[in-house]
Design a protein around this motif. Structure first.
Motif, mmCIF file in Angstrom:
data_model
loop_
_atom_site.group_PDB
_atom_site.id
_atom_site.type_symbol
_atom_site.label_atom_id
_atom_site.label_comp_id
_atom_site.label_asym_id
_atom_site.label_seq_id
_atom_site.Cartn_x
_atom_site.Cartn_y
_atom_site.Cartn_z
ATOM 1 N N ARG A 282 -15.164 5.506 13.057
ATOM 2 C CA ARG A 282 -15.835 6.254 11.981
ATOM 3 C C ARG A 282 -15.883 7.742 12.313
ATOM 4 N NH1 ARG A 282 -19.654 3.478 8.359
ATOM 5 N NH2 ARG A 282 -20.643 5.533 8.276
ATOM 6 N N ASP A 283 -15.640 8.578 11.307
ATOM 7 C CA ASP A 283 -15.649 10.021 11.539
ATOM 8 C C ASP A 283 -17.023 10.544 11.941
ATOM 9 O OD1 ASP A 283 -16.771 9.597 9.021
ATOM 10 O OD2 ASP A 283 -15.677 11.216 8.033
ATOM 11 N N LEU B 152 -17.637 10.105 16.036
ATOM 12 C CA LEU B 152 -16.670 10.604 17.018
ATOM 13 C C LEU B 152 -17.292 11.450 18.110
ATOM 14 C CD1 LEU B 152 -13.774 11.613 14.591
ATOM 15 C CD2 LEU B 152 -13.936 9.550 16.016
ATOM 16 N N ARG C 121 -6.194 13.413 20.635
ATOM 17 C CA ARG C 121 -5.977 13.156 19.216
ATOM 18 C C ARG C 121 -4.486 12.900 18.962
ATOM 19 N NH1 ARG C 121 -9.815 17.386 19.181
ATOM 20 N NH2 ARG C 121 -8.218 18.972 18.782
ATOM 21 N N ILE D 30 -8.891 6.755 12.410
ATOM 22 C CA ILE D 30 -10.195 7.269 11.997
ATOM 23 C C ILE D 30 -10.407 6.977 10.511
ATOM 24 C CG2 ILE D 30 -11.595 9.353 11.746
ATOM 25 C CD1 ILE D 30 -10.078 10.456 14.185
ATOM 26 N N THR E 144 -12.981 7.688 6.992
ATOM 27 C CA THR E 144 -13.919 8.621 6.377
ATOM 28 C C THR E 144 -14.421 8.011 5.072
ATOM 29 O OG1 THR E 144 -14.207 10.936 5.703
ATOM 30 C CG2 THR E 144 -12.108 9.889 5.126
ATOM 31 N N ALA F 182 -8.661 8.155 7.241
ATOM 32 C CA ALA F 182 -8.599 9.613 7.132
ATOM 33 C C ALA F 182 -7.135 10.032 7.171
ATOM 34 C CB ALA F 182 -9.379 10.266 8.259
ATOM 35 N N TRP G 147 -5.068 19.532 13.691
ATOM 36 C CA TRP G 147 -5.581 18.269 14.213
ATOM 37 C C TRP G 147 -5.167 18.060 15.674
ATOM 38 C CZ3 TRP G 147 -9.180 14.852 13.636
ATOM 39 C CH2 TRP G 147 -9.080 13.628 14.275
ATOM 40 N N HIS H 103 -12.586 18.209 13.363
ATOM 41 C CA HIS H 103 -13.542 17.441 12.558
ATOM 42 C C HIS H 103 -13.602 17.939 11.124
ATOM 43 C CE1 HIS H 103 -17.178 15.106 11.653
ATOM 44 N NE2 HIS H 103 -16.865 14.395 12.727
ATOM 45 N N LEU I 5 -11.541 15.930 8.483
ATOM 46 C CA LEU I 5 -11.832 14.520 8.197
ATOM 47 C C LEU I 5 -12.639 14.418 6.907
ATOM 48 C CD1 LEU I 5 -12.678 13.421 11.842
ATOM 49 C CD2 LEU I 5 -10.522 13.132 10.596
#
Length: 223
Positions: A84-85, A88, A102, A161, A163, A179, A189, A198, A201
């Motif tokens: 989940r964003d 993180l 990433r 990830i 969103t 995302a 990113w 972030h 996202l």
């Protein structure tokens, strides 16, 4: 929550889209992947030790030790395929990878299910001149260390990830969607600070997406 997606992009097209030199393409002869499930191999773009994009194959889902509550026996590891964003920066499972590891996850479609017994499955992708335009999910990668049934193990793996859902996905999955990143945001990113990353996202624009196939009552490959 996404548990199924596809990547049928040709290997050379992936190199061009994600700016990967041929010498940094470590996939070998990559085949189109019409159905990628948790614990299966998927294509990933990450930074190598020199800070240059490379294409690799990793296993989908960060692994953690899984122990039976009833017997205490060590089972097959859990695979955490979605992050989940909003977790993180706080979750111990994700924080280190979000700050340092990433990645981009090449894709051409993803599947979401609605209902149960039976569920119906819906495939989403981008609009465009091509039948299945390529895109990328925002991802993280790591080497998981865990206890398996046969002792200590490790696995090079990635996670996707999620969103908030946009207006196209919301009728099927009202809360979450993967995302997705626009090409102009790939460098930010991969190379930006955690704060800069972030910012990217957010729900992908619904008017740039389409439903590719829907109404299936059994999971199937993307069309």
């Amino acid at each position: 929550m996404c548990n199924l997606y596809s990547n049928t992009t040709a290997q050379e097209a992936m190199r061009q889209l994600f700016k990967v030199a041929p010498g940094n393409d470590l996939l070998g002869n990559a085949e189109p992947l019409t159905a990628i499930w948790p614990k299966y191999q998927g294509h990933v773009v990450r930074l190598n030790p020199d800070g240059v994009n490379e294409l690799v194959s990793l296993s989908w889902g960060f692994r953690t030790t899984n122990t039976s509550k009833k017997t205490g026996k060590t089972l097959q590891p859990s695979a955490w395929n979605n992050a989940r964003d909003d977790k993180l920066l706080t979750s111990g499972l994700w924080k280190g990878s979000f700050q340092e590891r990433r990645c981009l996850i090449p894709a051409t479609s993803f599947c979401e299910a609605k209902g149960r017994n039976p569920a119906t499955y819906h495939w989403f992708g981008l609009t465009g001149d091509e039948p299945r335009p390529a895109f990328a999910f925002a991802g993280l990668w790591t080497v998981s260390h865990f206890e398996g049934p046969d002792g200590k193990e490790e696995c090079a793996c990635y996670t996707m990830i999620t969103t908030r859902s946009n207006e196209l996905v919301k009728p099927i999955h009202p809360d979450r969607m993967p995302a997705m990143l626009a090409p102009k945001d790939y460098a930010q990113w991969m190379n930006g600070t955690a704060s800069e990353a972030h910012e990217l996202l957010r729900p992908y624009p619904a008017d740039a997406m389409q439903v590719l196939k829907s109404g299936e009552t059994e999971k199937s490959d993307a069309v």
